[in-house]
Scaffold this motif. Structure first.
Motif, PDB file in Angstrom:
ATOM      1  N   CYS A  92      44.799  34.259  30.124  1.00 20.39           N
ATOM      2  CA  CYS A  92      45.277  33.743  31.399  1.00 20.39           C
ATOM      3  C   CYS A  92      44.349  34.227  32.522  1.00 20.39           C
ATOM      4  CB  CYS A  92      46.706  34.211  31.655  1.00 20.39           C
ATOM      5  SG  CYS A  92      47.563  33.275  32.928  1.00 20.39           S
ATOM      6  N   TYR A  93      43.913  33.309  33.376  1.00 22.80           N
ATOM      7  CA  TYR A  93      42.938  33.601  34.420  1.00 22.80           C
ATOM      8  C   TYR A  93      43.523  33.310  35.806  1.00 22.80           C
ATOM      9  CZ  TYR A  93      39.732  33.382  30.445  1.00 22.80           C
ATOM     10  OH  TYR A  93      39.113  33.581  29.231  1.00 22.80           O
ATOM     11  N   TYR A  94      43.103  34.105  36.771  1.00 25.13           N
ATOM     12  CA  TYR A  94      43.520  33.873  38.156  1.00 25.13           C
ATOM     13  C   TYR A  94      42.400  33.151  38.894  1.00 25.13           C
ATOM     14  CZ  TYR A  94      45.290  34.634  42.874  1.00 25.13           C
ATOM     15  OH  TYR A  94      45.760  34.441  44.154  1.00 25.13           O
ATOM     16  N   ASN A 130      37.370  41.539  36.838  1.00 25.36           N
ATOM     17  CA  ASN A 130      37.270  42.989  36.945  1.00 25.36           C
ATOM     18  C   ASN A 130      37.866  43.512  38.245  1.00 25.36           C
ATOM     19  OD1 ASN A 130      36.540  45.443  35.787  1.00 25.36           O
ATOM     20  ND2 ASN A 130      34.603  45.505  36.895  1.00 25.36           N
ATOM     21  N   THR A 131      39.110  43.106  38.514  1.00 25.44           N
ATOM     22  CA  THR A 131      39.751  43.484  39.767  1.00 25.44           C
ATOM     23  C   THR A 131      41.260  43.406  39.614  1.00 25.44           C
ATOM     24  OG1 THR A 131      39.765  43.047  42.151  1.00 25.44           O
ATOM     25  CG2 THR A 131      39.743  41.134  40.711  1.00 25.44           C
ATOM     26  N   THR A 132      41.957  43.639  40.705  1.00 24.60           N
ATOM     27  CA  THR A 132      43.397  43.409  40.776  1.00 24.60           C
ATOM     28  C   THR A 132      43.620  42.162  41.615  1.00 24.60           C
ATOM     29  OG1 THR A 132      43.909  45.768  40.595  1.00 24.60           O
ATOM     30  CG2 THR A 132      45.618  44.339  41.509  1.00 24.60           C
ATOM     31  N   GLY A 165      48.886  41.349  42.333  1.00 18.62           N
ATOM     32  CA  GLY A 165      49.101  42.660  41.743  1.00 18.62           C
ATOM     33  C   GLY A 165      48.860  42.814  40.261  1.00 18.62           C
ATOM     34  N   TYR A 166      48.068  41.942  39.636  1.00 18.15           N
ATOM     35  CA  TYR A 166      47.818  42.038  38.206  1.00 18.15           C
ATOM     36  C   TYR A 166      46.344  42.284  37.934  1.00 18.15           C
ATOM     37  CZ  TYR A 166      52.481  40.189  38.183  1.00 18.15           C
ATOM     38  OH  TYR A 166      53.822  40.036  38.424  1.00 18.15           O
ATOM     39  N   THR A 167      46.052  42.975  36.854  1.00 18.27           N
ATOM     40  CA  THR A 167      44.674  43.339  36.540  1.00 18.27           C
ATOM     41  C   THR A 167      44.020  42.278  35.659  1.00 18.27           C
ATOM     42  OG1 THR A 167      45.449  44.665  34.655  1.00 18.27           O
ATOM     43  CG2 THR A 167      45.070  45.799  36.757  1.00 18.27           C
ATOM     44  N   VAL A 168      42.722  42.047  35.904  1.00 14.46           N
ATOM     45  CA  VAL A 168      41.927  41.142  35.082  1.00 14.46           C
ATOM     46  C   VAL A 168      40.648  41.861  34.701  1.00 14.46           C
ATOM     47  CG1 VAL A 168      42.860  38.989  35.994  1.00 14.46           C
ATOM     48  CG2 VAL A 168      40.980  40.098  37.193  1.00 14.46           C
TER      49      VAL A 168
END
Length: 333
Positions: free
Chosen positions: A60-62, A72-74, A78-81
């Motif tokens: 799943c990608y933002y 490589n961020t939040t 509020g979710y980590t990738v």
């Protein structure tokens, strides 16, 4: 609501269960519409545009407001990738089960063709219903699947493009198809694949094409069984990006769309050439023809000789062919 759904998904994963489509990126079925003997199931507008969470090939990608994947961020919610942009929980990449889907075909064994068709058709309807994204806010562009009554001269369940569609969509199953008179029923798999998502400029299109490979996996396993269906799915996957050419939106050095207008300019010899005039306030964006654009499965490259007169997991004979880029699974009389 988004946060609650993602927390629920994470909880299910921690219990060793596969994710359902619970993260935003797919629309909810909200209504049905009858047209003669056909029922069209329509979605709401849950995916209007970026930013959006979208599943693609299991992860799943933002996508931010510009349609770029955060890495490589939040994320703002509020979710980590990770470095590839995949949603993680405590450093673990979350999956929706792509590549490991298990279809429930336990009721297929021992059924005659009519009984098998009715069961398979209803299962495919659930596959399609669970995979359709909505369109944009324009109600005429919503996505649907359609299913006909069992007592018609032919039956069909179709993964349709929009609620204006009449008849079969890009992936569908049909009984009594006149094109294949020797088939009891035929299952067709469209050539779309998730690599086409890279050419989309809106969230609805990206969500749709991001999910097509998972729809194909679920369709094949629902039709052929988990072992044989999985074998064929794994065979066609490498051919998904082996395409000759395609068209993609042009982007500048910063990854932004290049806007302007297309105009026709006389060459002074009686002909007109179509050219693109760049304009930041333009209503169109430039489209370029490129090689290997990722426009779906190239069925011309497939060797289907090993897929003739095969047997499904539940003992039914079938053969696989192609028609104008579409894969056709034939269950003959």
């Amino acid at each position: 609501m988004r946060k609650n759904m993602k927390k629920l998904a994470a909880a299910l994963l921690s219990m060793g269960m596969l994710l359902s489509m619970s993260v935003p990126g797919y629309a909810n079925v909200t209504s049905t519409e009858r047209r003669g003997t056909t029922t069209y199931v329509k979605t709401d507008n849950a995916v209007e545009n970026y930013p959006a969470w979208i599943w693609r090939d299991g992860a799943c990608y933002y996508y931010d407001a510009s349609g770029h994947i955060l890495k490589n961020t939040t994320t703002p919610d509020g979710y980590t990738v990770d470095g590839e942009g995949r949603w993680t929980v405590n450093g673990v990449v979350q999956s929706n089960g792509f590549g490991n889907y298990v279809a429930d075909i336990s009721d297929y064994a021992g059924k005659n063709d009519d009984e098998l068709w009715k069961s398979m058709k209803r299962k495919l309807a659930k596959v399609y219903e669970g995979s359709i994204p909505s369109g944009l806010s324009n109600a005429t562009d919503q996505w649907t699947y359609s299913i006909t009554d069992d007592n018609q001269s032919y039956d069909v369940v179709a993964y349709d493009v929009d609620n204006k569609t009449r008849g079969i969509g890009e992936s569908y199953a049909i009984k009594g198809y006149s094109m294949y008179p020797n088939d009891v029923f035929t299952v067709c798999l469209g050539r779309a694949w998730s690599d086409m998502a890279s050419t989309m400029i809106d969230a609805a299109g990206t969500a749709h094409y991001s999910d097509t490979s998972f729809v194909h996996e679920k369709t094949l396993k629902t039709v052929l069984g988990n072992n044989v269906g999985g074998e064929f799915f794994n065979y066609i996957k490498p051919f998904a990006d082996q395409t000759a050419s395609g068209y993609v939106p042009a982007k500048d050095a910063n990854g932004n769309l290049i806007y302007g207008t297309y105009q026709y300019v006389s060459d002074g010899k009686g002909d007109f050439n179509r050219i693109f005039v760049e304009d930041a306030n333009g209503t169109e964006f430039r489209i370029d023809a490129v090689s290997n654009a990722g426009d779906g499965i190239n069925t011309d490259l497939l060797d289907l000789s090993n897929w003739q007169n095969r047997t499904t997991d539940y003992g039914r004979a079938f053969s696989i062919g192609t028609y104008e880029g579409t894969l056709t699974i034939h269950f003959t009389k």
